[in-house]
Design a protein around this motif. Structure first.
Motif, PDB file in Angstrom:
ATOM      1  N   UNK A  58      10.385  -3.906   3.414  1.00 10.57           N
ATOM      2  CA  UNK A  58      10.724  -4.412   4.738  1.00 10.57           C
ATOM      3  C   UNK A  58       9.724  -5.491   5.167  1.00 10.57           C
ATOM      4  N   UNK A  59       8.442  -5.180   4.914  1.00 11.60           N
ATOM      5  CA  UNK A  59       7.395  -6.114   5.309  1.00 11.60           C
ATOM      6  C   UNK A  59       7.458  -7.396   4.462  1.00 11.60           C
ATOM      7  N   UNK A  60       7.757  -7.226   3.187  1.00 11.11           N
ATOM      8  CA  UNK A  60       7.872  -8.406   2.316  1.00 11.11           C
ATOM      9  C   UNK A  60       8.985  -9.316   2.832  1.00 11.11           C
ATOM     10  N   UNK A  61      10.074  -8.705   3.269  1.00 14.98           N
ATOM     11  CA  UNK A  61      11.173  -9.518   3.819  1.00 14.98           C
ATOM     12  C   UNK A  61      10.691 -10.321   5.030  1.00 14.98           C
ATOM     13  N   UNK A  62       9.898  -9.657   5.880  1.00 14.31           N
ATOM     14  CA  UNK A  62       9.397 -10.350   7.074  1.00 14.31           C
ATOM     15  C   UNK A  62       8.430 -11.463   6.691  1.00 14.31           C
ATOM     16  N   UNK A  63       7.616 -11.188   5.682  1.00 14.07           N
ATOM     17  CA  UNK A  63       6.641 -12.189   5.236  1.00 14.07           C
ATOM     18  C   UNK A  63       7.373 -13.408   4.663  1.00 14.07           C
ATOM     19  N   UNK A  64       8.406 -13.154   3.874  1.00 12.35           N
ATOM     20  CA  UNK A  64       9.184 -14.262   3.305  1.00 12.35           C
ATOM     21  C   UNK A  64       9.862 -15.050   4.429  1.00 12.35           C
ATOM     22  N   UNK A  68      -0.219 -14.440  13.191  1.00 12.22           N
ATOM     23  CA  UNK A  68       1.211 -14.112  13.076  1.00 12.22           C
ATOM     24  C   UNK A  68       1.441 -12.712  13.646  1.00 12.22           C
ATOM     25  N   UNK A  69       2.684 -12.422  13.944  1.00 11.53           N
ATOM     26  CA  UNK A  69       3.053 -11.099  14.444  1.00 11.53           C
ATOM     27  C   UNK A  69       4.326 -10.701  13.717  1.00 11.53           C
ATOM     28  N   UNK A  70       4.183  -9.797  12.762  1.00 20.17           N
ATOM     29  CA  UNK A  70       5.325  -9.421  11.936  1.00 20.17           C
ATOM     30  C   UNK A  70       5.520  -7.913  11.971  1.00 20.17           C
ATOM     31  N   UNK A  71       6.738  -7.498  12.221  1.00 16.56           N
ATOM     32  CA  UNK A  71       7.063  -6.058  12.255  1.00 16.56           C
ATOM     33  C   UNK A  71       6.048  -5.283  13.091  1.00 16.56           C
ATOM     34  N   UNK A  96      -0.632 -14.110   3.785  1.00 15.31           N
ATOM     35  CA  UNK A  96      -0.575 -13.357   5.044  1.00 15.31           C
ATOM     36  C   UNK A  96      -1.331 -12.043   4.900  1.00 15.31           C
ATOM     37  N   UNK A  97      -2.119 -11.718   5.903  1.00 20.46           N
ATOM     38  CA  UNK A  97      -2.852 -10.443   5.944  1.00 20.46           C
ATOM     39  C   UNK A  97      -2.400  -9.675   7.176  1.00 20.46           C
ATOM     40  N   UNK A  98      -2.039  -8.428   6.967  1.00 21.58           N
ATOM     41  CA  UNK A  98      -1.604  -7.583   8.079  1.00 21.58           C
ATOM     42  C   UNK A  98      -2.251  -6.211   7.950  1.00 21.58           C
ATOM     43  N   UNK A  99      -2.527  -5.553   9.054  1.00 20.06           N
ATOM     44  CA  UNK A  99      -3.053  -4.190   8.948  1.00 20.06           C
ATOM     45  C   UNK A  99      -1.948  -3.243   8.480  1.00 20.06           C
ATOM     46  N   UNK A 100      -2.209  -2.497   7.445  1.00 18.48           N
ATOM     47  CA  UNK A 100      -1.233  -1.522   6.954  1.00 18.48           C
ATOM     48  C   UNK A 100      -1.973  -0.531   6.047  1.00 18.48           C
ATOM     49  N   UNK A 101      -2.707   0.424   6.660  1.00 19.73           N
ATOM     50  CA  UNK A 101      -3.444   1.392   5.841  1.00 19.73           C
ATOM     51  C   UNK A 101      -2.491   2.147   4.915  1.00 19.73           C
ATOM     52  N   UNK A 102      -2.850   2.192   3.657  1.00 25.75           N
ATOM     53  CA  UNK A 102      -2.070   2.961   2.687  1.00 25.75           C
ATOM     54  C   UNK A 102      -0.692   2.409   2.392  1.00 25.75           C
ATOM     55  N   UNK A 103      -0.539   1.100   2.487  1.00 25.56           N
ATOM     56  CA  UNK A 103       0.780   0.526   2.186  1.00 25.56           C
ATOM     57  C   UNK A 103       1.236   0.964   0.788  1.00 25.56           C
ATOM     58  N   UNK A 104       2.418   1.561   0.697  1.00 30.16           N
ATOM     59  CA  UNK A 104       2.872   1.997  -0.630  1.00 30.16           C
ATOM     60  C   UNK A 104       3.276   0.809  -1.501  1.00 30.16           C
TER      61      UNK A 104
END
Lengths: 174, 235
Positions: B77-83, B133-136, B156-164
Protein backbone atom coordinates in the motif's frame (compact mmCIF):
# COMPACT_ATOMS: atom_id res chain seq x y z
CA UNK A 1 -14.27 -8.17 -21.37
CA UNK A 2 -17.87 -7.15 -21.22
CA UNK A 3 -18.66 -3.48 -21.06
CA UNK A 4 -21.52 -1.79 -19.34
CA UNK A 5 -24.10 -0.45 -21.75
CA UNK A 6 -24.84 3.17 -20.98
CA UNK A 7 -28.50 3.92 -20.62
CA UNK A 8 -30.17 6.12 -23.19
CA UNK A 9 -30.67 8.79 -20.54
CA UNK A 10 -27.02 8.72 -19.61
CA UNK A 11 -25.96 8.89 -23.23
CA UNK A 12 -28.30 11.75 -23.98
CA UNK A 13 -27.19 13.70 -20.93
CA UNK A 14 -23.52 13.09 -21.69
CA UNK A 15 -23.88 14.26 -25.27
CA UNK A 16 -25.27 17.59 -24.11
CA UNK A 17 -21.75 18.45 -22.93
CA UNK A 18 -19.98 17.53 -26.15
CA UNK A 19 -19.34 21.08 -27.33
CA UNK A 20 -18.12 22.24 -23.91
CA UNK A 21 -15.79 19.26 -23.65
CA UNK A 22 -14.50 19.84 -27.14
CA UNK A 23 -13.84 23.48 -26.36
CA UNK A 24 -11.92 22.48 -23.24
CA UNK A 25 -9.98 19.87 -25.22
CA UNK A 26 -9.02 22.49 -27.78
CA UNK A 27 -7.61 24.78 -25.12
CA UNK A 28 -5.71 21.91 -23.55
CA UNK A 29 -4.23 20.44 -26.72
CA UNK A 30 -4.31 23.51 -29.00
CA UNK A 31 -4.63 21.08 -31.84
CA UNK A 32 -7.86 19.97 -33.56
CA UNK A 33 -6.86 16.37 -34.40
CA UNK A 34 -5.69 15.84 -30.84
CA UNK A 35 -8.80 17.47 -29.44
CA UNK A 36 -10.85 15.09 -31.61
CA UNK A 37 -9.03 12.10 -30.22
CA UNK A 38 -9.21 13.37 -26.68
CA UNK A 39 -12.95 13.95 -26.78
CA UNK A 40 -13.64 10.62 -28.44
CA UNK A 41 -11.52 8.83 -25.88
CA UNK A 42 -13.29 10.69 -23.11
CA UNK A 43 -16.69 9.52 -24.30
CA UNK A 44 -15.50 5.98 -24.83
CA UNK A 45 -14.33 5.91 -21.25
CA UNK A 46 -17.44 7.59 -19.95
CA UNK A 47 -19.69 5.08 -21.73
CA UNK A 48 -17.53 2.18 -20.67
CA UNK A 49 -17.60 3.25 -17.06
CA UNK A 50 -21.07 4.75 -17.00
CA UNK A 51 -22.05 2.26 -14.29
CA UNK A 52 -19.58 3.99 -12.00
CA UNK A 53 -21.27 7.32 -12.38
CA UNK A 54 -23.41 8.08 -9.36
CA UNK A 55 -26.75 9.50 -10.43
CA UNK A 56 -27.42 12.73 -8.63
CA UNK A 57 -23.82 13.87 -8.82
CA UNK A 58 -22.66 16.29 -11.44
CA UNK A 59 -22.30 14.53 -14.78
CA UNK A 60 -20.65 17.56 -16.33
CA UNK A 61 -17.86 17.65 -13.76
CA UNK A 62 -17.43 13.89 -14.08
CA UNK A 63 -16.96 14.17 -17.85
CA UNK A 64 -14.52 17.06 -17.54
CA UNK A 65 -12.62 15.06 -14.97
CA UNK A 66 -12.35 12.10 -17.35
CA UNK A 67 -11.21 14.38 -20.14
CA UNK A 68 -8.53 16.04 -18.08
CA UNK A 69 -7.29 12.76 -16.64
CA UNK A 70 -7.16 11.30 -20.13
CA UNK A 71 -5.21 14.32 -21.29
CA UNK A 72 -2.73 13.98 -18.43
CA UNK A 73 -2.39 10.26 -19.04
CA UNK A 74 -1.82 10.39 -22.75
CA UNK A 75 0.34 13.43 -23.02
CA UNK A 76 3.51 12.34 -21.37
CA UNK A 77 5.10 15.03 -19.33
CA UNK A 78 8.70 15.65 -20.09
CA UNK A 79 11.21 16.64 -17.55
CA UNK A 80 11.12 20.12 -16.26
CA UNK A 81 13.04 21.94 -13.67
CA UNK A 82 10.53 24.18 -12.07
CA UNK A 83 9.75 25.43 -8.65
CA UNK A 84 6.59 24.40 -6.85
CA UNK A 85 4.61 26.85 -4.87
CA UNK A 86 2.65 25.88 -1.80
CA UNK A 87 -0.39 24.86 -3.77
CA UNK A 88 1.67 22.63 -6.02
CA UNK A 89 1.64 24.80 -9.10
CA UNK A 90 4.84 25.44 -11.01
CA UNK A 91 5.85 29.05 -10.82
CA UNK A 92 7.08 29.59 -14.31
CA UNK A 93 5.70 29.65 -17.77
CA UNK A 94 6.98 26.75 -19.81
CA UNK A 95 4.29 24.65 -21.46
CA UNK A 96 3.43 21.80 -19.19
CA UNK A 97 3.33 19.17 -21.86
CA UNK A 98 6.15 18.49 -24.20
CA UNK A 99 3.58 17.25 -26.66
CA UNK A 100 1.55 20.42 -26.51
CA UNK A 101 2.01 21.24 -30.17
CA UNK A 102 2.78 24.93 -29.94
CA UNK A 103 4.68 24.80 -33.19
CA UNK A 104 3.13 21.84 -34.94
CA UNK A 105 1.48 22.32 -38.29
CA UNK A 106 -1.94 21.48 -36.91
CA UNK A 107 -1.67 23.88 -34.01
CA UNK A 108 -4.33 26.55 -33.83
CA UNK A 109 -3.06 30.09 -33.92
CA UNK A 110 -3.84 32.44 -31.08
CA UNK A 111 -5.48 35.56 -32.49
CA UNK A 112 -5.73 37.81 -29.48
CA UNK A 113 -3.47 38.78 -26.61
CA UNK A 114 -5.90 37.10 -24.26
CA UNK A 115 -5.60 33.80 -26.12
CA UNK A 116 -1.85 34.13 -26.28
CA UNK A 117 -1.65 34.90 -22.58
CA UNK A 118 -3.94 32.02 -21.66
CA UNK A 119 -1.88 29.70 -23.79
CA UNK A 120 1.25 30.65 -21.87
CA UNK A 121 -0.24 29.72 -18.54
CA UNK A 122 0.72 26.38 -17.04
CA UNK A 123 -1.96 23.75 -17.58
CA UNK A 124 -3.16 23.90 -13.97
CA UNK A 125 -3.82 27.62 -14.23
CA UNK A 126 -5.34 27.43 -17.68
CA UNK A 127 -7.66 24.66 -16.57
CA UNK A 128 -9.03 26.45 -13.51
CA UNK A 129 -9.75 29.55 -15.55
CA UNK A 130 -11.42 27.60 -18.31
CA UNK A 131 -13.56 25.61 -15.91
CA UNK A 132 -14.46 28.33 -13.44
CA UNK A 133 -14.66 31.36 -15.67
CA UNK A 134 -15.35 30.16 -19.19
CA UNK A 135 -17.54 27.17 -18.33
CA UNK A 136 -18.95 28.83 -15.22
CA UNK A 137 -18.47 25.69 -13.16
CA UNK A 138 -19.02 25.84 -9.40
CA UNK A 139 -15.83 25.80 -7.36
CA UNK A 140 -16.83 22.46 -5.83
CA UNK A 141 -17.09 20.95 -9.29
CA UNK A 142 -13.78 22.45 -10.37
CA UNK A 143 -12.25 20.93 -7.24
CA UNK A 144 -13.69 17.59 -8.22
CA UNK A 145 -12.27 17.82 -11.73
CA UNK A 146 -8.84 18.76 -10.40
CA UNK A 147 -9.03 16.38 -7.44
CA UNK A 148 -7.98 19.06 -5.00
CA UNK A 149 -9.62 21.05 -2.19
CA UNK A 150 -11.81 24.04 -2.97
CA UNK A 151 -9.30 26.29 -1.21
CA UNK A 152 -6.63 25.21 -3.66
CA UNK A 153 -8.96 26.00 -6.55
CA UNK A 154 -9.54 29.50 -5.18
CA UNK A 155 -5.84 30.04 -4.73
CA UNK A 156 -5.12 28.81 -8.25
CA UNK A 157 -7.76 31.06 -9.75
CA UNK A 158 -6.31 34.02 -7.91
CA UNK A 159 -2.79 33.23 -9.01
CA UNK A 160 -3.86 32.38 -12.55
CA UNK A 161 -5.50 35.76 -12.91
CA UNK A 162 -2.48 37.49 -11.48
CA UNK A 163 -0.29 35.72 -13.98
CA UNK A 164 -2.70 36.42 -16.80
CA UNK A 165 -2.78 40.12 -15.91
CA UNK A 166 1.00 40.21 -15.90
CA UNK A 167 1.19 38.60 -19.32
CA UNK A 168 -1.42 40.96 -20.72
CA UNK A 169 0.53 43.91 -19.34
CA UNK A 170 3.65 42.58 -21.05
CA UNK A 171 1.81 42.36 -24.36
CA UNK A 172 0.63 45.93 -23.93
CA UNK A 173 4.21 47.12 -23.53
CA UNK A 174 5.44 45.18 -26.58
CA UNK B 1 -7.36 44.60 -27.62
CA UNK B 2 -5.32 46.46 -25.06
CA UNK B 3 -6.21 45.56 -21.50
CA UNK B 4 -6.10 48.20 -18.81
CA UNK B 5 -3.38 47.40 -16.29
CA UNK B 6 -5.80 47.56 -13.35
CA UNK B 7 -8.23 44.97 -14.71
CA UNK B 8 -10.22 43.50 -11.83
CA UNK B 9 -10.88 39.80 -11.29
CA UNK B 10 -14.46 40.23 -12.44
CA UNK B 11 -13.47 42.11 -15.58
CA UNK B 12 -10.87 39.55 -16.43
CA UNK B 13 -13.37 36.75 -15.90
CA UNK B 14 -15.88 38.51 -18.12
CA UNK B 15 -13.26 39.00 -20.82
CA UNK B 16 -12.40 35.31 -20.72
CA UNK B 17 -16.05 34.43 -21.19
CA UNK B 18 -16.68 37.02 -23.89
CA UNK B 19 -13.47 37.15 -25.90
CA UNK B 20 -12.16 33.62 -26.04
CA UNK B 21 -13.44 31.88 -29.15
CA UNK B 22 -15.50 28.77 -28.46
CA UNK B 23 -14.75 25.65 -30.43
CA UNK B 24 -17.71 23.46 -31.27
CA UNK B 25 -17.25 19.75 -31.81
CA UNK B 26 -16.93 18.97 -35.52
CA UNK B 27 -19.60 16.79 -37.09
CA UNK B 28 -17.31 13.78 -37.46
CA UNK B 29 -16.50 13.85 -33.74
CA UNK B 30 -20.17 14.06 -32.87
CA UNK B 31 -20.92 11.15 -35.18
CA UNK B 32 -18.16 9.02 -33.69
CA UNK B 33 -19.24 9.77 -30.16
CA UNK B 34 -22.87 8.99 -30.91
CA UNK B 35 -21.83 5.65 -32.38
CA UNK B 36 -19.41 4.92 -29.57
CA UNK B 37 -21.72 2.77 -27.51
CA UNK B 38 -23.51 1.18 -30.47
CA UNK B 39 -21.42 -2.02 -30.72
CA UNK B 40 -22.16 -2.89 -27.15
CA UNK B 41 -25.87 -2.51 -27.78
CA UNK B 42 -26.09 -4.96 -30.68
CA UNK B 43 -27.72 -8.22 -29.71
CA UNK B 44 -25.16 -10.99 -29.60
CA UNK B 45 -26.56 -14.51 -29.37
CA UNK B 46 -23.51 -15.90 -27.62
CA UNK B 47 -23.34 -13.12 -25.05
CA UNK B 48 -26.00 -14.34 -22.63
CA UNK B 49 -24.57 -17.86 -22.10
CA UNK B 50 -21.04 -16.45 -21.94
CA UNK B 51 -22.06 -13.91 -19.34
CA UNK B 52 -23.93 -16.53 -17.42
CA UNK B 53 -20.86 -18.80 -17.34
CA UNK B 54 -18.63 -15.89 -16.35
CA UNK B 55 -21.02 -14.88 -13.59
CA UNK B 56 -21.10 -18.44 -12.23
CA UNK B 57 -17.31 -18.57 -12.25
CA UNK B 58 -17.18 -15.21 -10.52
CA UNK B 59 -19.57 -16.28 -7.79
CA UNK B 60 -17.61 -19.48 -7.22
CA UNK B 61 -14.40 -17.47 -7.10
CA UNK B 62 -15.87 -15.07 -4.57
CA UNK B 63 -17.07 -17.92 -2.40
CA UNK B 64 -13.57 -19.41 -2.41
CA UNK B 65 -12.04 -16.01 -1.68
CA UNK B 66 -14.31 -15.55 1.31
CA UNK B 67 -12.68 -18.57 2.93
CA UNK B 68 -9.19 -17.32 2.28
CA UNK B 69 -7.53 -15.12 4.89
CA UNK B 70 -7.74 -11.51 3.82
CA UNK B 71 -4.28 -9.96 3.62
CA UNK B 72 -3.84 -6.25 3.14
CA UNK B 73 -0.15 -5.65 2.81
CA UNK B 74 0.70 -2.27 4.31
CA UNK B 75 4.07 -2.22 2.56
CA UNK B 76 2.50 -2.68 -0.86
CA UNK B 77 0.00 0.00 0.00
CA UNK B 78 2.80 2.35 0.97
CA UNK B 79 4.79 1.53 -2.16
CA UNK B 80 1.75 2.49 -4.22
CA UNK B 81 1.60 5.84 -2.42
CA UNK B 82 5.32 6.39 -2.88
CA UNK B 83 5.06 5.67 -6.61
CA UNK B 84 2.11 8.05 -6.82
CA UNK B 85 4.23 10.71 -5.14
CA UNK B 86 7.02 10.07 -7.64
CA UNK B 87 4.53 10.41 -10.48
CA UNK B 88 3.22 13.61 -8.95
CA UNK B 89 6.74 14.99 -8.96
CA UNK B 90 7.20 13.99 -12.59
CA UNK B 91 3.92 15.63 -13.41
CA UNK B 92 4.33 18.86 -11.54
CA UNK B 93 8.06 19.15 -12.01
CA UNK B 94 10.72 18.96 -9.40
CA UNK B 95 12.10 21.85 -7.47
CA UNK B 96 14.99 23.97 -8.54
CA UNK B 97 18.32 22.66 -7.43
CA UNK B 98 18.85 23.25 -3.76
CA UNK B 99 21.91 23.22 -1.59
CA UNK B 100 21.13 20.48 0.82
CA UNK B 101 22.77 21.79 4.00
CA UNK B 102 20.66 24.92 3.69
CA UNK B 103 17.48 22.91 3.33
CA UNK B 104 18.12 20.48 6.17
CA UNK B 105 16.87 22.34 9.25
CA UNK B 106 13.64 23.26 7.54
CA UNK B 107 13.21 19.76 6.17
CA UNK B 108 13.80 18.17 9.54
CA UNK B 109 11.30 20.46 11.18
CA UNK B 110 8.65 19.85 8.53
CA UNK B 111 9.16 16.14 8.01
CA UNK B 112 10.03 14.85 11.47
CA UNK B 113 13.02 13.11 9.91
CA UNK B 114 16.61 13.98 10.67
CA UNK B 115 19.52 13.16 8.39
CA UNK B 116 22.74 12.31 10.20
CA UNK B 117 24.28 11.80 6.82
CA UNK B 118 22.85 12.48 3.39
CA UNK B 119 23.74 11.63 -0.17
CA UNK B 120 24.15 15.05 -1.74
CA UNK B 121 24.78 13.75 -5.24
CA UNK B 122 27.93 12.84 -7.13
CA UNK B 123 29.20 12.61 -10.69
CA UNK B 124 26.46 10.10 -11.56
CA UNK B 125 23.45 11.35 -9.67
CA UNK B 126 22.70 15.03 -9.30
CA UNK B 127 20.75 16.18 -6.28
CA UNK B 128 17.69 18.07 -7.50
CA UNK B 129 15.72 19.01 -4.44
CA UNK B 130 14.00 18.00 -1.25
CA UNK B 131 10.62 18.47 0.33
CA UNK B 132 8.51 17.18 3.18
CA UNK B 133 5.82 14.68 2.17
CA UNK B 134 2.69 13.27 3.79
CA UNK B 135 1.79 9.80 2.61
CA UNK B 136 -0.78 7.43 4.09
CA UNK B 137 -0.97 9.56 7.24
CA UNK B 138 2.80 9.46 7.67
CA UNK B 139 4.91 12.59 7.67
CA UNK B 140 8.24 12.13 5.95
CA UNK B 141 10.79 13.48 3.56
CA UNK B 142 11.49 13.18 -0.15
CA UNK B 143 14.80 13.83 -1.86
CA UNK B 144 15.08 13.98 -5.63
CA UNK B 145 17.99 13.06 -7.84
CA UNK B 146 18.50 12.87 -11.56
CA UNK B 147 20.94 10.77 -13.55
CA UNK B 148 22.68 11.77 -16.77
CA UNK B 149 19.97 10.09 -18.87
CA UNK B 150 17.32 12.19 -17.22
CA UNK B 151 15.81 9.50 -14.99
CA UNK B 152 14.29 11.10 -11.94
CA UNK B 153 14.86 9.22 -8.71
CA UNK B 154 12.69 9.86 -5.70
CA UNK B 155 14.01 8.82 -2.32
CA UNK B 156 11.38 8.84 0.39
CA UNK B 157 11.74 8.21 4.13
CA UNK B 158 8.70 7.60 6.30
CA UNK B 159 8.29 6.43 9.88
CA UNK B 160 7.14 2.81 9.87
CA UNK B 161 8.55 0.70 12.73
CA UNK B 162 8.73 -2.94 11.72
CA UNK B 163 7.56 -2.47 8.15
CA UNK B 164 7.03 -5.99 6.80
CA UNK B 165 9.09 -6.89 3.75
CA UNK B 166 8.39 -10.13 1.93
CA UNK B 167 11.43 -12.32 1.48
CA UNK B 168 10.53 -13.14 -2.08
CA UNK B 169 10.94 -9.48 -2.99
CA UNK B 170 14.44 -9.21 -1.58
CA UNK B 171 17.44 -8.85 -3.87
CA UNK B 172 20.92 -9.46 -2.47
CA UNK B 173 23.40 -6.76 -3.43
CA UNK B 174 27.07 -6.95 -2.53
CA UNK B 175 29.45 -4.05 -2.74
CA UNK B 176 32.85 -4.84 -1.32
CA UNK B 177 32.37 -5.98 2.24
CA UNK B 178 28.88 -4.66 2.46
CA UNK B 179 25.79 -6.70 1.74
CA UNK B 180 22.33 -5.24 1.33
CA UNK B 181 19.02 -7.06 0.99
CA UNK B 182 16.51 -4.48 -0.11
CA UNK B 183 13.23 -5.50 -1.70
CA UNK B 184 12.55 -4.61 -5.31
CA UNK B 185 8.92 -3.94 -6.14
CA UNK B 186 7.89 -3.56 -9.75
CA UNK B 187 4.42 -2.22 -10.41
CA UNK B 188 2.31 -2.22 -13.54
CA UNK B 189 2.74 1.51 -13.91
CA UNK B 190 6.30 1.22 -15.24
CA UNK B 191 8.17 2.11 -12.07
CA UNK B 192 10.54 0.13 -9.87
CA UNK B 193 10.93 0.75 -6.17
CA UNK B 194 13.65 -0.30 -3.79
CA UNK B 195 12.25 -0.78 -0.31
CA UNK B 196 14.27 -1.17 2.86
CA UNK B 197 14.26 -0.40 6.55
CA UNK B 198 16.66 1.77 8.47
CA UNK B 199 15.80 1.45 12.13
CA UNK B 200 12.20 2.49 12.59
CA UNK B 201 12.11 4.18 9.24
CA UNK B 202 10.92 2.86 5.92
CA UNK B 203 12.97 3.96 2.93
CA UNK B 204 12.01 3.89 -0.74
CA UNK B 205 13.85 4.71 -3.93
CA UNK B 206 11.62 4.97 -7.02
CA UNK B 207 12.44 5.43 -10.66
CA UNK B 208 11.13 4.41 -14.04
CA UNK B 209 14.08 2.09 -14.53
CA UNK B 210 12.46 -1.21 -15.34
CA UNK B 211 14.37 -2.64 -18.30
CA UNK B 212 17.02 -5.31 -17.93
CA UNK B 213 19.74 -2.82 -18.89
CA UNK B 214 18.47 -0.40 -16.29
CA UNK B 215 18.32 -2.99 -13.53
CA UNK B 216 22.05 -2.97 -12.78
CA UNK B 217 22.20 0.79 -12.88
CA UNK B 218 19.24 1.08 -10.55
CA UNK B 219 21.01 -1.31 -8.19
CA UNK B 220 24.05 0.94 -8.28
CA UNK B 221 21.91 3.99 -7.58
CA UNK B 222 20.40 2.23 -4.58
CA UNK B 223 23.87 1.59 -3.18
CA UNK B 224 24.96 5.18 -3.70
CA UNK B 225 21.94 6.55 -1.89
CA UNK B 226 21.76 3.84 0.76
CA UNK B 227 25.34 3.95 1.96
CA UNK B 228 25.57 7.73 2.09
CA UNK B 229 22.23 8.45 3.75
CA UNK B 230 21.40 7.91 7.38
CA UNK B 231 17.91 9.04 8.31
CA UNK B 232 16.68 9.04 11.90
CA UNK B 233 13.43 10.11 13.53
CA UNK B 234 13.85 13.73 14.61
CA UNK B 235 13.83 14.32 18.34
Amino acid sequence: MSEAVPSDDFQRAALEHLDALYNFAMYLTRNPPEADDLVQETYLRAFRFSHRFQPGTHLRAWLFQILRNTFLTFYRLRERESALAEDGVPTWDVPMFHDAPEESAAAVEAHTDLERALRRLPEEFRTVLLLAEVEGMALEDVARVLACPVGTVKSRIFRAKERLRGLLRDYTKE
Amino acid sequence: MTPPPYESDETLGARLRAELPRHSAPAHVRATVVQASAPARRPTPWLAPALSAAATALVLGLVVMMWLPRVVDPTEQLVRSVVAEHMRTLMWGSRHSQVIPAALPWLTQESGIGLKQVFAGDEILVFVGAEPVYLDERRGMALYYRDSDGHLLTYIVLPFPGMPILDRWRVPIERGQTRYRPALVRGDEGFSTWVWRQGDLACFLVSDMVSTEDAERFKDYFVRVRRATDPVPAQ
